[in-house]
Scaffold this motif. Structure first.
Motif, short mmCIF file in Angstrom:
data_model
loop_
_atom_site.label_atom_id
_atom_site.label_comp_id
_atom_site.label_asym_id
_atom_site.label_seq_id
_atom_site.Cartn_x
_atom_site.Cartn_y
_atom_site.Cartn_z
N GLU A 84 0.79 -1.32 0.06
CA GLU A 84 0.08 -0.05 -0.04
C GLU A 84 1.21 1.40 -0.07
O GLU A 84 0.55 2.14 -0.80
N ALA A 85 2.02 1.27 0.83
CA ALA A 85 2.84 2.39 1.08
C ALA A 85 3.62 2.65 -0.57
O ALA A 85 3.65 3.79 -0.92
N ALA A 86 4.05 1.54 -1.15
CA ALA A 86 4.55 1.59 -2.29
C ALA A 86 3.72 2.25 -3.32
O ALA A 86 4.22 2.99 -4.22
N THR A 87 2.72 1.71 -3.41
CA THR A 87 1.59 2.22 -4.50
C THR A 87 1.16 3.54 -4.31
O THR A 87 1.14 4.46 -5.05
N ALA A 88 1.05 4.08 -2.86
CA ALA A 88 0.88 5.52 -2.66
C ALA A 88 1.95 6.43 -3.07
O ALA A 88 1.86 7.36 -3.59
N ASN A 89 3.17 5.75 -3.00
CA ASN A 89 4.37 6.55 -2.96
C ASN A 89 4.51 6.77 -4.51
O ASN A 89 4.96 7.68 -5.17
N LEU A 90 4.27 5.59 -5.33
CA LEU A 90 4.32 5.65 -6.73
C LEU A 90 3.24 6.75 -7.36
O LEU A 90 3.65 7.30 -8.25
N LYS A 91 2.09 6.66 -6.93
CA LYS A 91 0.86 7.62 -7.33
C LYS A 91 1.46 8.95 -7.01
O LYS A 91 1.37 9.81 -7.95
N GLU A 92 2.08 9.45 -6.14
CA GLU A 92 2.49 10.67 -5.76
C GLU A 92 3.79 11.12 -6.52
O GLU A 92 3.97 12.06 -7.18
N ALA A 93 4.85 9.98 -7.02
CA ALA A 93 5.84 10.21 -7.85
C ALA A 93 5.35 10.61 -9.29
O ALA A 93 5.91 11.38 -10.07
N VAL A 94 4.19 9.91 -9.65
CA VAL A 94 3.97 10.08 -11.07
C VAL A 94 3.08 11.31 -11.19
O VAL A 94 3.19 11.97 -12.08
N GLU A 95 2.33 11.59 -9.97
CA GLU A 95 1.71 12.98 -10.01
C GLU A 95 2.63 14.12 -10.16
O GLU A 95 2.53 15.16 -10.83
N LEU A 96 3.63 14.00 -9.44
CA LEU A 96 4.88 14.92 -9.16
C LEU A 96 5.34 15.12 -10.63
O LEU A 96 5.79 16.22 -11.14
N PHE A 97 5.89 13.87 -11.39
CA PHE A 97 6.41 14.04 -12.63
C PHE A 97 5.50 14.67 -13.50
O PHE A 97 5.98 15.38 -14.21
N LEU A 98 4.18 14.43 -13.63
CA LEU A 98 3.26 14.98 -14.75
C LEU A 98 3.07 16.28 -14.33
O LEU A 98 3.08 17.14 -15.37
#
Length: 80
Positions: free
Chosen positions: A34-48
């Motif tokens: 769950e934490a890895a998925t949430a962190n990935l979502k945040e990383a993708v949002e920041l990248f975009l």
């Protein structure tokens, strides 16, 4: 704002989970799935949010396929 769906591929490495978004080649990690998925979502949002539109266009893979296959192993198949 438009909503888009992306793929998360997770793999356990030691005590952590590594998460990869193959559409954008963005990765993150976390102590749980769950934490890895949430962190990935945040990383993708920041990248975009921060990336140049041309970089997003260059990195975006619109067709990503995740599948599994079986293979036999355990016996030497090559003689050296």
């Amino acid at each position: 704002m438009a909503t888009h769906s992306y793929t998360a591929i997770l793999e356990k490495e030691g005590d952590m989970y590594v998460a990869l978004c193959p559409e954008l080649d963005v990765a993150s990690q976390g102590a749980t799935v769950e934490a890895a998925t949430a962190n990935l979502k945040e990383a993708v949002e920041l990248f975009l949010e921060c990336a140049d539109p041309e970089e997003i266009k260059r990195r975006l893979h619109t067709e990503v396929f995740v599948t599994r296959f079986e293979t036999v192993h355990g016996y030497p198949s090559c003689v050296t």
